[in-house]
Design an enzyme around this catalytic site. Structure first.
Site, PDB file in Angstrom:
ATOM      1  N   GLY A 255       0.806  -1.219   0.000  1.00 41.74           N
ATOM      2  CA  GLY A 255       0.000   0.000   0.000  1.00 41.74           C
ATOM      3  C   GLY A 255       0.837   1.266   0.000  1.00 41.74           C
TER       4      GLY A 255
ATOM      5  N   GLU B  42       5.716   2.667   8.811  1.00 42.23           N
ATOM      6  CA  GLU B  42       4.955   1.427   8.656  1.00 42.23           C
ATOM      7  C   GLU B  42       5.882   0.311   8.146  1.00 42.23           C
ATOM      8  OE1 GLU B  42       0.387   1.279   7.845  1.00 42.23           O
ATOM      9  OE2 GLU B  42       1.346   0.925   5.914  1.00 42.23           O
TER      10      GLU B  42
END
Ligand code: F6P
Length: 538
Positions: A269, A355
């Site tokens: 993502g 992340e």
């Protein structure tokens, strides 16, 4: 195959010993000892110039860091990533965002499929769609021209397109309005569509999984808004397109898969905006500029893949960052672009870096014994200078900084650009060398390290190269720590707990709460306020 935890390697131990020698050495002395340091500690690639001389390093530091990179098989791991090996082990996936920017005539067969053909087939469909919206051939349900394009997505399905739209606004079609809705807070939806005509508004629903609570909630509200105003479910076909890897869920939402732009599970993502996730950006800047941006990404990919480690920008930045993170105990990195168009660049890098490398176990599931990913933050200069730089200059923390500047401005207004650039250079100088003074409160100790990244102009190609630079910096660091930079299991727990709390907030009957006493009390307080609002008709 088992590998040694990084802190047990002789290369790590050599760096620990070296740190003891260097930790109190001042940048003033390093520059005095080698006056040509400013030219020597610099490298260039893919249109990006990196001056890393204002770092607390010597030739020996670099030697030891490169030895560490080699001991951790950085080149081998990099080649495995580019070749499409399943290096994302916890999800058993290839990691191939680099394939998104391969040129049309390249070929890369992964798991039996030539992914380059698939990538370009989608890029061509995106281009046809973008041209249709830009030219006005794609009209809304009532025949009106589309004037507003709203991307609905979150995380990697929002930050990339939103950051890049801001960054490349100079190249965008100014007759179109672009908006980005991400937060499940209804305010984001309400304020973004406020004043827009639904008949002229196109929503791009962007979600890799098409299962994300925030995005689906906003997508449903958008559909209600369009259908409510235009009076027909048929309007959905002309006002909604989807970007996803999950055709079934797109269909279930009610978007015809003919209006879906696909990408693949080998695109993480936070690495996805050069894929169809960048559709809103392509509508804004047009297919040609989008392809130029991909060429910039590719140029940096090639630099990372082929340049020797000693001249490899992402490797150098990754190693120097790790030097501060793991040996000096620096907790954060400030990214400070001197360009207003890069307003959201550090927010974008936050997801990319945090992340990816915010991990506590290594690839073999062992607790990591060293510090992993840094906290990334920042905002454009010169604004930050009048806000938080004080702490970097005179506070008690070590904060390595990345300054990013452009030699030419896209908006020549008076002498603004000279003033902007003078400030950038002055800050790196002040941070490194500081100033002595009689009064203690005037003393600026200096020895605060920084990289200076300079590019010619902020063009689509430049942005691609800059983003790829950071992607590969993150990869370099993750590889050395021996962690998986491509999963994100940590965000799951909060999502699951929210699913449990939603019905507890909404239930008519007082629910049996079995959380801790704090969470129970917060839920009761919210329920009471909700009941009061309802009673008052709000
Ligand atoms: O919750 C984190 C995350 O999974 C990110 O990794 C991702 O970019 C974001 O949510 C959005 O996911 P999706 O594109 O599937 O809606």
């Amino acid at each position: 195959m088992s590998f040694t935890p990084v802190h047990e390697t002789p290369e790590w131990k050599a760096l620990e010993a070296h740190h003891r020698e260097l930790r109190d050495v001042h940048l003033r002395d390093l520059f005095a000892q080698s006056p040509d340091r400013g030219e020597r500690f610099a490298a260039e690639g893919a249109g990006v110039y990196l001056d890393y001389s204002k770092n607390r390093i010597t030739e020996k530091t670099l030697e030891l860091l490169f030895a560490l990179a080699r001991a951790r098989r950085l080149e081998e791991r990099r080649d495995a990533m580019f070749a499409g090996e399943h290096i994302n082990v916890t999800e058993d996936r290839a990691v191939l965002h680099t394939a998104l920017r391969l040129p049309r005539d390249a070929s890369l067969v992964v798991d039996g499929v030539d992914v380059v053909k698939e990538v370009h087939a989608v890029l061509d469909r995106m281009a046809a769609f973008a041209d249709a919206v830009r030219s006005g051939t794609w009209t809304g349900h009532t025949g009106k021209r589309i004037r507003n394009v709203i991307n609905v997505g979150i995380g990697g399905s929002d930050l990339g397109p939103a950051m890049a739209y801001d960054a490349l606004r100079h190249y965008s079609d100014r007759s179109l309005h672009f908006g980005f809705i991400s937060n499940v807070d209804g305010t984001d939806f309400a304020e973004t569509v406020r004043g827009l005509d639904p008949a002229e508004t196109l929503f791009i629903i962007s979600s890799k999984t098409f299962g994300t609570l925030e995005t689906l909630t906003n997508a449903h509200s958008a559909r209600d808004w369009v259908v409510g105003a235009l009076g027909s479910e048929e309007a959905v076909a002309k006002h909604f397109v989807a970007v996803s890897t999950n055709a079934e869920r797109v269909r279930a939402f009610g978007i015809d898969t003919a209006n879906m732009f696909e990408f693949w599970d080998w695109v993480g993502g936070r690495y996805s905006y050069p894929s169809a996730i960048g559709l809103s950006l392509m509508v804004a800047i047009g297919p040609e500029q989008f392809r130029d941006m991909l060429a910039g990404f590719h140029a940096m990919d090639e630099h990372f893949r082929t340049a020797p480690l000693e001249r490899n920008l992402p490797v150098i930045m990754g190693l120097i960052g790790l030097w501060y993170n793991d040996f000096f105990g620096a907790e954060t990195v400030a990214v400070l672009p001197y360009d207003q168009y890069l307003d959201r660049f550090s927010a974008y890098l936050q997801q990319l870096d945090m992340e990816s490398d915010g991990k506590h176990v290594d690839l073999e599931g062992r607790q990591v014994q060293v510090q992993t990913g840094p906290i990334v933050w920042g905002q454009p200069g010169t604004n930050g200078q009048h806000a938080f730089y004080q702490l970097i200059h005179q506070g008690t923390k070590l904060i390595p900084c990345d300054f990013i500047g452009f030699l030419q401005t896209l908006n020549p207004v008076g002498d603004h650009h000279d003033l902007l650039t003078a400030n950038l250079f002055a800050q790196t100088e002040a941070l490194a060398f500081g100033r002595d003074a009689q009064e203690p409160y005037r003393v600026t100790k200096g020895n605060q390290p920084s990289n200076t990244i300079l590019c010619e102009r902020l063009e689509p190609r430049t942005l691609g190269a800059l983003v790829a630079l950071y992607e590969h910096k993150v990869f370099t660091q993750g590889t050395i720590w021996g962690i998986n930079s491509f999963d994100q299991w940590g965000v799951e727990l909060g999502k699951e707990l929210a699913q449990r709390i939603i019905p507890e907030l909404q239930a008519e009957e007082e629910p049996q709460l079995a959380h801790d006493s704090s969470t129970n009390a917060l839920i009761r307080r919210y329920r009471a306020a909700r009941a009061r609002a309802r009673a008052a008709g709000r």
